[in-house]
Design a protein around this motif. Structure first.
Motif, PDB file in Angstrom:
ATOM      1  N   LYS A 189       3.170  -0.651  -9.676  1.00  0.00           N
ATOM      2  CA  LYS A 189       4.315   0.084  -9.128  1.00  0.00           C
ATOM      3  C   LYS A 189       4.200   1.577  -9.439  1.00  0.00           C
ATOM      4  CE  LYS A 189       8.387  -2.049  -9.627  1.00  0.00           C
ATOM      5  NZ  LYS A 189       9.446  -2.912 -10.223  1.00  0.00           N
ATOM      6  N   LYS A 190       3.738   1.906 -10.629  1.00  0.00           N
ATOM      7  CA  LYS A 190       3.545   3.318 -10.989  1.00  0.00           C
ATOM      8  C   LYS A 190       2.458   3.952 -10.118  1.00  0.00           C
ATOM      9  CE  LYS A 190       4.813   2.632 -15.865  1.00  0.00           C
ATOM     10  NZ  LYS A 190       4.324   2.685 -17.270  1.00  0.00           N
ATOM     11  N   VAL A 191       1.385   3.208  -9.911  1.00  0.00           N
ATOM     12  CA  VAL A 191       0.263   3.712  -9.113  1.00  0.00           C
ATOM     13  C   VAL A 191       0.690   4.010  -7.683  1.00  0.00           C
ATOM     14  CG1 VAL A 191      -1.939   3.043  -8.064  1.00  0.00           C
ATOM     15  CG2 VAL A 191      -1.541   2.626 -10.507  1.00  0.00           C
TER      16      VAL A 191
ATOM     17  N   ALA B 194      -2.732   2.781  -1.704  1.00  0.00           N
ATOM     18  CA  ALA B 194      -3.679   2.289  -2.697  1.00  0.00           C
ATOM     19  C   ALA B 194      -4.449   1.097  -2.146  1.00  0.00           C
ATOM     20  CB  ALA B 194      -2.950   1.895  -3.978  1.00  0.00           C
ATOM     21  N   GLY B 195      -5.768   1.189  -2.217  1.00  0.00           N
ATOM     22  CA  GLY B 195      -6.624   0.044  -1.961  1.00  0.00           C
ATOM     23  C   GLY B 195      -6.829  -0.656  -3.291  1.00  0.00           C
ATOM     24  N   LEU B 196      -6.154  -1.770  -3.499  1.00  0.00           N
ATOM     25  CA  LEU B 196      -6.097  -2.427  -4.804  1.00  0.00           C
ATOM     26  C   LEU B 196      -7.134  -3.539  -4.893  1.00  0.00           C
ATOM     27  CD1 LEU B 196      -2.205  -2.539  -5.006  1.00  0.00           C
ATOM     28  CD2 LEU B 196      -3.740  -0.940  -6.181  1.00  0.00           C
ATOM     29  N   VAL B 197      -8.016  -3.413  -5.855  1.00  0.00           N
ATOM     30  CA  VAL B 197      -9.153  -4.324  -5.987  1.00  0.00           C
ATOM     31  C   VAL B 197      -8.708  -5.647  -6.602  1.00  0.00           C
ATOM     32  CG1 VAL B 197     -11.440  -4.644  -6.978  1.00  0.00           C
ATOM     33  CG2 VAL B 197     -10.717  -2.365  -6.204  1.00  0.00           C
TER      34      VAL B 197
ATOM     35  N   MET C 147      -3.609  14.794  -9.907  1.00  0.00           N
ATOM     36  CA  MET C 147      -4.573  15.131  -8.864  1.00  0.00           C
ATOM     37  C   MET C 147      -4.454  14.179  -7.676  1.00  0.00           C
ATOM     38  SD  MET C 147      -6.849  17.008  -7.537  1.00  0.00           S
ATOM     39  CE  MET C 147      -7.478  18.124  -8.804  1.00  0.00           C
ATOM     40  N   ARG C 148      -4.231  12.901  -7.931  1.00  0.00           N
ATOM     41  CA  ARG C 148      -4.028  11.966  -6.817  1.00  0.00           C
ATOM     42  C   ARG C 148      -2.856  12.417  -5.948  1.00  0.00           C
ATOM     43  NH1 ARG C 148      -3.700   6.220  -9.858  1.00  0.00           N
ATOM     44  NH2 ARG C 148      -5.657   6.312 -11.016  1.00  0.00           N
TER      45      ARG C 148
END
Length: 278
Positions: free
Chosen positions: A267-269, A21-24, A211-212
């Protein structure tokens, strides 16, 4: 742990059929929550400073902040400049400790995009940092419409730009608040047939978890940029805290519960698309 290059993380992700994940980041609170989530799950992440973040906090401050947080964690973390629109913006990130930059020339002609990206790629190599580029326009919810990535243009860009990662447009849209994106996974597979460069999907808040996961395990998409989904958690939590505590004026007391909410959602992501660090 010391900050790492984007290419280090993405190559490993592609090899082992998962994604990151690229987290903004908007500020200290969400950056702290993201790194705590990474530490507690053992899953690497990418901390991203986009244009709005950089407009609010100077890049030299962000670089030190990102690096400090990396040093507090047990997992590899990439410090990334997102959507740099000029050589100067990208170079500023390189000069201030970022291990990866993204040059966004997607709104230029293909040739101009390639030429500019190639110049930045040489600079990035001299700094020993990674470079992400973009081909095909990823639009905005209630804004500019996405223009899908053309297969021939993707191949030419991958072959000539010198990037370590390539962002593509396949139905993804920035700032989507509900998960309604219709991703064409066949286009992703066609693109990965003409290049081995790890692929990136911006606007991934609009993509369903199912889908991810499917994309992460079945394609060369190794990075999902996620911002809106987590900003919504933060905004809703902060609003609730303010409404429930009308007599509290200390913003730190109001913000602290929100950090926990962001961490738990993060954490879920990252568990959905990633694996624990080996």
């Amino acid at each position: 742990m010391t900050a790492v290059k984007l290419s280090t993380l993405l190559k490993k992700a592609n090899k082992n059929n998962y994604a990151l994940a690229g987290l903004v980041v908007l500020g200290w609170e969400d950056a702290l929550a993201y790194t705590q989530a990474a530490d507690e799950t053992g899953i690497p992440i990418i901390l991203q400073a986009g244009p709005s973040c950089r407009a609010h906090t100077p890049v030299p401050i962000l670089g030190k902040m990102f690096r400090y947080l990396c040093e507090q964690t047990k997992v590899p973390i990439c410090c990334h400049i997102d959507h740099g629109y000029s050589i100067q913006e990208c170079k500023e990130g390189m000069d201030n400790g970022f291990t990866s930059v993204m040059y966004d020339g997607s709104r230029l002609s293909l040739i101009k995009n390639i030429n500019n990206t190639a110049k930045i790629a040489k600079l990035a190599q001299s700094y020993k940092v990674s470079l992400e580029g973009e081909v095909g326009i990823v639009g905005y919810h209630k804004g500019k419409i996405s223009e899908g990535t053309n297969l021939n243009e993707a191949k030419k860009f991958a072959d000539e730009s010198g990037v370590d990662a390539m962002a593509i447009s396949v139905g993804n849209t920035h700032l989507q608040t509900i998960k309604i994106a219709k991703i064409d996974i066949n286009i992703i597979k066609n693109i990965q047939n003409v290049t081995k460069i790890p692929l990136v999907l911006h606007g991934s808040s609009g993509i369903s978890y199912q889908m991810r996961k499917k994309i992460a395990t079945n394609t060369n998409v190794a990075k999902f940029n996620i911002g809106t989904e987590l900003r919504m958690i933060a905004g809703n939590s902060l609003r609730k805290n303010i409404n429930l505590n009308p007599k509290i004026f200390d913003r730190l007391q109001l913000v602290k519960p929100t950090i926990l909410k962001i961490k738990n959602q993060t954490k879920k992501v990252i568990k959905n698309i990633g694996i624990r660090n080996e």
